[in-house]
Design a protein around this motif. Sequence first.
Motif, PDB file in Angstrom:
ATOM      1  N   ALA A  33      28.470  40.027  47.526  1.00 33.29           N
ATOM      2  CA  ALA A  33      29.822  39.591  47.874  1.00 33.29           C
ATOM      3  C   ALA A  33      30.607  39.493  46.567  1.00 33.29           C
ATOM      4  O   ALA A  33      30.281  38.688  45.702  1.00 33.29           O
ATOM      5  CB  ALA A  33      29.796  38.256  48.593  1.00 33.29           C
ATOM      6  N   ALA A  34      31.607  40.328  46.405  1.00 33.96           N
ATOM      7  CA  ALA A  34      32.380  40.395  45.165  1.00 33.96           C
ATOM      8  C   ALA A  34      33.731  39.709  45.344  1.00 33.96           C
ATOM      9  O   ALA A  34      34.380  39.861  46.375  1.00 33.96           O
ATOM     10  CB  ALA A  34      32.579  41.849  44.761  1.00 33.96           C
ATOM     11  N   HIS A  35      34.140  38.956  44.327  1.00 34.30           N
ATOM     12  CA  HIS A  35      35.432  38.276  44.334  1.00 34.30           C
ATOM     13  C   HIS A  35      36.506  39.208  43.793  1.00 34.30           C
ATOM     14  O   HIS A  35      36.486  39.565  42.621  1.00 34.30           O
ATOM     15  CB  HIS A  35      35.366  37.025  43.453  1.00 34.30           C
ATOM     16  N   THR A  36      37.444  39.580  44.624  1.00 33.97           N
ATOM     17  CA  THR A  36      38.544  40.433  44.151  1.00 33.97           C
ATOM     18  C   THR A  36      39.564  39.639  43.339  1.00 33.97           C
ATOM     19  O   THR A  36      40.342  40.223  42.596  1.00 33.97           O
ATOM     20  CB  THR A  36      39.254  41.132  45.325  1.00 33.97           C
ATOM     21  N   CYS A  37      39.520  38.314  43.456  1.00 36.94           N
ATOM     22  CA  CYS A  37      40.454  37.446  42.733  1.00 36.94           C
ATOM     23  C   CYS A  37      39.897  37.004  41.380  1.00 36.94           C
ATOM     24  O   CYS A  37      40.626  36.444  40.567  1.00 36.94           O
ATOM     25  CB  CYS A  37      40.793  36.225  43.573  1.00 36.94           C
ATOM     26  N   GLY A  38      38.597  37.213  41.147  1.00 35.40           N
ATOM     27  CA  GLY A  38      37.990  36.809  39.886  1.00 35.40           C
ATOM     28  C   GLY A  38      37.618  35.339  39.802  1.00 35.40           C
ATOM     29  O   GLY A  38      37.116  34.887  38.783  1.00 35.40           O
ATOM     30  N   ASN A  39      37.843  34.577  40.857  1.00 34.15           N
ATOM     31  CA  ASN A  39      37.538  33.143  40.869  1.00 34.15           C
ATOM     32  C   ASN A  39      36.179  32.921  41.527  1.00 34.15           C
ATOM     33  O   ASN A  39      36.028  33.079  42.731  1.00 34.15           O
ATOM     34  CB  ASN A  39      38.631  32.388  41.630  1.00 34.15           C
ATOM     35  N   ARG A  40      35.189  32.533  40.740  1.00 32.78           N
ATOM     36  CA  ARG A  40      33.818  32.370  41.241  1.00 32.78           C
ATOM     37  C   ARG A  40      33.692  31.311  42.330  1.00 32.78           C
ATOM     38  O   ARG A  40      32.786  31.360  43.144  1.00 32.78           O
ATOM     39  CB  ARG A  40      32.883  32.003  40.095  1.00 32.78           C
ATOM     40  N   ASN A  46      39.628  36.722  52.444  1.00 35.59           N
ATOM     41  CA  ASN A  46      40.572  37.762  52.038  1.00 35.59           C
ATOM     42  C   ASN A  46      40.378  38.178  50.574  1.00 35.59           C
ATOM     43  O   ASN A  46      40.937  39.179  50.142  1.00 35.59           O
ATOM     44  CB  ASN A  46      42.008  37.296  52.244  1.00 35.59           C
ATOM     45  N   HIS A  47      39.621  37.397  49.824  1.00 38.30           N
ATOM     46  CA  HIS A  47      39.377  37.685  48.411  1.00 38.30           C
ATOM     47  C   HIS A  47      37.955  38.170  48.160  1.00 38.30           C
ATOM     48  O   HIS A  47      37.521  38.237  47.011  1.00 38.30           O
ATOM     49  CB  HIS A  47      39.618  36.438  47.561  1.00 38.30           C
ATOM     50  N   SER A  52      28.500  47.055  45.357  1.00 43.52           N
ATOM     51  CA  SER A  52      27.231  47.260  44.652  1.00 43.52           C
ATOM     52  C   SER A  52      27.230  46.390  43.398  1.00 43.52           C
ATOM     53  O   SER A  52      28.292  45.981  42.907  1.00 43.52           O
ATOM     54  CB  SER A  52      27.059  48.728  44.262  1.00 43.52           C
ATOM     55  N   GLN A  53      26.066  46.112  42.862  1.00 44.44           N
ATOM     56  CA  GLN A  53      25.986  45.300  41.653  1.00 44.44           C
ATOM     57  C   GLN A  53      26.732  45.980  40.507  1.00 44.44           C
ATOM     58  O   GLN A  53      27.459  45.341  39.755  1.00 44.44           O
ATOM     59  CB  GLN A  53      24.540  45.044  41.256  1.00 44.44           C
ATOM     60  N   SER A  54      26.569  47.287  40.391  1.00 49.10           N
ATOM     61  CA  SER A  54      27.235  48.036  39.324  1.00 49.10           C
ATOM     62  C   SER A  54      28.755  47.916  39.427  1.00 49.10           C
ATOM     63  O   SER A  54      29.442  47.630  38.436  1.00 49.10           O
ATOM     64  CB  SER A  54      26.817  49.502  39.375  1.00 49.10           C
ATOM     65  N   ASP A  55      29.303  48.123  40.621  1.00 49.93           N
ATOM     66  CA  ASP A  55      30.753  48.020  40.810  1.00 49.93           C
ATOM     67  C   ASP A  55      31.238  46.584  40.585  1.00 49.93           C
ATOM     68  O   ASP A  55      32.305  46.363  40.010  1.00 49.93           O
ATOM     69  CB  ASP A  55      31.160  48.489  42.201  1.00 49.93           C
ATOM     70  N   ASN A  56      30.435  45.619  41.027  1.00 51.57           N
ATOM     71  CA  ASN A  56      30.797  44.221  40.853  1.00 51.57           C
ATOM     72  C   ASN A  56      30.838  43.855  39.369  1.00 51.57           C
ATOM     73  O   ASN A  56      31.761  43.181  38.909  1.00 51.57           O
ATOM     74  CB  ASN A  56      29.807  43.326  41.606  1.00 51.57           C
TER      75      ASN A  56
END
Length: 75
Positions: A33-40, A46-47, A52-56
């Motif tokens: 699950a990747a955060h598109t907002c950058g907030n962990r 929606n964020h 993939s781990q590489s893309d994340n």
Amino acid sequence: PYSVNGAGYANFRNVNAHSLVCPGDRTSEKWQAAHTCGNRLCMNPNHLEWSSQSDNETDKLNTVVEEVDQKQVRI
């Protein structure tokens, strides 16, 4: 109702909370699950997106670069 793990992510009952609320189907255990907002700590569906781990990891690096660029512009 949640805790924060050592990496700065929200946990709910020892599971990364963002993985529980990420929309769509997780097609593989390899997807994160990747955060598109950058907030962990963000748990807004929606964020979040499956990645993939590489893309994340690449997205994390790009987010840090953008944050640095924005701070440089503000100075």
